[in-house]
Design an enzyme around this catalytic site. Structure first.
Site: not given
Ligand code: F6R
Length: 596
Positions: A2, A27, A74, A100, A474
């Site tokens: 969110c 988000r 979300w 949020n 990905k």
């Molecule tokens: C995949 C992706 C997620 C983030 C994961 C961790 O493309 O973006 O798997 O890598 O949610 O997020 P951070 O890096 O913000 O802790």
């Protein structure tokens, strides 16, 4: 998850709030809404669905207001629906709230309020905040917010307005990010910098249980004892353009293409403060999703260069609950783009409780991981808007390489001269990435032939296997094609039974010494009907009618994931683009996973 935004100033509030929500949509995007002050009431417009629907609705209305709050959702509690969208109002429509986070004790609070006759309209946990604040309201919004926040358990970033105090917007947070921006034309609250960057680069980061009271001319900060706080203003160095699409069809493509620059920026920024690795006997790297995959790649690099007795990589969601064997002799490295991922923060706190020293690798300045870890190294990826990470992942990799080289020199496993040579090799990455980007047309064309596959497997050996994990993640997250990554040597132990006609296997081969091994895996899958896309810099690699080849520039084997991942990102992007999918906002996902 969110996104929230609030504005109090001289300008028209609705366009500012809607524009900010566009930047926060990453988000969460299952519903959106705004509440603004009009003459003597709140005007609330909110609905299920993407922000664009709300925008269309607002285009046909004229709302005069200089203050308001907005939300992009979300869903956690209550399905995406108009009534569950934020902002929420108290039953008397006196208090408006955007939230949020998750209110863990909402059921108890709701039951208490219902016993006192309060009527709830939504299924959300967030409505309880509006109802409770309205129930407590005593003529002073700041007092009311303090009392309300004291009653809440869980996590929250809140923007709250009260009809009886039309000049005041109050914000408070716990375990979820919230910034306060200040400018000549008014003051802002937001979940993240890009939402307000167009208006100001002067921000305050709210700490847990700090309260901001905004009017159009001033901002004051208080603690829960209502004592006035003096906070440090920070200047954001991100450019306004970096948070815009700049002519690209998707943020993801723009962010892929930006990689030579952000890699250069990250490689050139010096790592100033790191611990002396000789005082540790164990390294644990912990993170989630792609950031975890960066950790898996780096384990190969740390092992090879540092010859360190114990190096582990753990999913943060597992680490936090496993009663990990870490102590003051352990360095725990946390990797995160947002610095706000709930599991990674919990892993850090758990590690600290056990006496371990923590080092975070983070992209967002002022985020929780950056603030709470003993040491922090920033990636210079700039704002990453697409939900699927690309440039942040790539910059995480180079920071991890740089750390591995530094530690290897500290441990005297390599000489200073060898360290310099490896650093030169790391410095060559941006140009080689730029060279790969000249092959975009080939990758786009090839990907357009791949949208019909039901399953796509990724294989590699050693560090190529590590990056295969990221390629597979990905692809599945943005194209919705089933995909898994396997170590080439594991195929024969079960997975090969899944290979049949109409299977695509993406093979990565940048470990020259293991080329013959992965090539025999390639032959095994081809003989069972699979087609192969080989990403390799090995000279012997050749195209055949069953095998398409993309040749990479040469680089030290340990840094080759930084090159192969560019092809994997582009491949996933173009498969999803050819399927016409909403690439920047894949279904069910949100960028910043601030809940468990
Ligand atoms: C995949 C992706 C997620 C983030 C994961 C961790 O493309 O973006 O798997 O890598 O949610 O997020 P951070 O890096 O913000 O802790």
């Amino acid at each position: 998850m969110c996104g929230i935004i609030g504005y109090a100033g001289d300008e028209s509030a609705v366009p500012i709030i809607v524009d900010g929500l566009k930047k926060l949509e990453y988000r969460g995007y299952d519903s959106a809404g705004i509440a603004v002050f009009t003459k003597d009431s709140f005007k609330v417009v909110k609905q299920k669905g993407r922000l664009v629907g709300l925008e269309e609705r607002l285009e046909n209305t004229t709302i005069t207001s200089n203050m308001g709050i907005g939300h992009t959702r979300w869903a956690t509690h209550g399905e995406p629906s108009d009534v569950n969208s934020h902002p929420h109002l108290g039953s008397g429509s006196k208090i408006a709230v955007v939230h949020n986070g998750i209110i863990e004790n909402y059921k108890q609070l709701k039951a208490q309020l219902e016993r006192r006759g309060v009527k709830f309209v939504s299924q959300t946990d967030s409505e309880v905040v509006a109802q409770l604040a309205e129930y407590y309201y005593n003529g002073n919004l700041l007092d009311t917010v303090i009392k309300t926040a004291n009653a809440l358990e869980g996590s929250y970033a809140l923007g709250i307005m009260c009809l009886e105090e039309p000049d005041v917007l109050v914000a408070v947070k716990k375990d979820n990010p919230l910034i306060v921006g200040v400018s000549e034309k008014g003051n802002f609250i937001a979940s993240d910098v890009p939402a307000i960057l167009k208006h100001t680069n002067q921000v305050f980061y709210l700490e847990d249980k700090e309260i901001a009271v905004l009017t159009k001319r001033a901002v004051q900060f208080f603690n829960m004892d209502k004592e006035l706080l003096t906070k440090q203003i920070e200047t954001i160095t991100w450019s306004v353009d970096s948070a815009e699409k700049g002519g690209y069809p998707h943020f993801m493509l723009k962010e892929i293409v930006e990689q030579p620059k952000v890699l250069c920026d990250t490689i050139q920024s010096e790592i100033i403060k790191i611990p002396d690795i000789t005082s540790f006997n164990k390294i644990v790297i912990t993170a989630c999703g792609s950031a975890y995959n960066a950790g898996v790649v780096s384990k190969y690099v740390f092992e090879r260069l540092c010859r360190f007795p114990s190096i582990e990589v753990e999913l943060a969601s597992e680490f936090r609950y496993k009663d990990a064997c870490v102590d003051e002799k352990t360095l725990v490295i946390l990797v995160s783009q947002s610095g706000e991922t709930a599991d990674t923060i919990a892993a850090m706190r758990e590690a600290k409780t056990k006496g371990a020293i923590t080092l975070s690798i983070v992209n967002v300045v002022g985020s929780t991981l950056a603030k709470e870890a003993d040491y922090t190294v920033y990636t210079a990826a700039g704002p990453e808007i697409a939900v699927a990470t690309t440039k942040a992942f790539s910059t995480q990799l180079v920071v991890l390489y740089k750390l591995a080289v530094k530690f290897a020199v500290q441990l005297q496993k390599i000489s200073a001269d060898e360290g310099r040579k490896l650093s030169d090799e790391i410095a060559s990455i941006p140009d080689k990435v730029a060279e790969i980007l000249t092959k975009i047309d080939f990758i786009q064309k090839y990907a357009s032939t791949c949208i019909g596959y039901k399953s796509i497997f990724f294989i590699g050996r050693n560090i190529d296997y590590a990056i295969a994990l990221e390629g597979s993640l990905k692809l599945k997250e943005i194209s919705y094609i089933h995909s898994e990554a396997y170590a080439g040597g594991e195929l024969k132990h079960g997975t090969i039974s899944l290979v049949e006609e109409n299977t695509l296997v993406v093979a990565i081969s940048c470990c020259q010494r293991l080329y013959s091994k992965i090539f025999s895996n390639i032959e095994q899958v081809i003989s069972r009907g699979a087609k192969v896309f080989l990403v390799s810099n090995v000279e012997a690699a050749e195209e055949t009618d069953k095998l398409s080849l993309l040749k990479l520039p040469n680089i030290h084997e340990l840094f080759s994931p930084s090159l192969s991942v560019i092809v994997l990102q582009l491949f996933s992007y173009y498969v999803a683009a050819n399927k016409g999918l909403d690439i920047d906002k894949p279904r069910n996902l949100a960028k910043s996973v601030t809940v468990e």
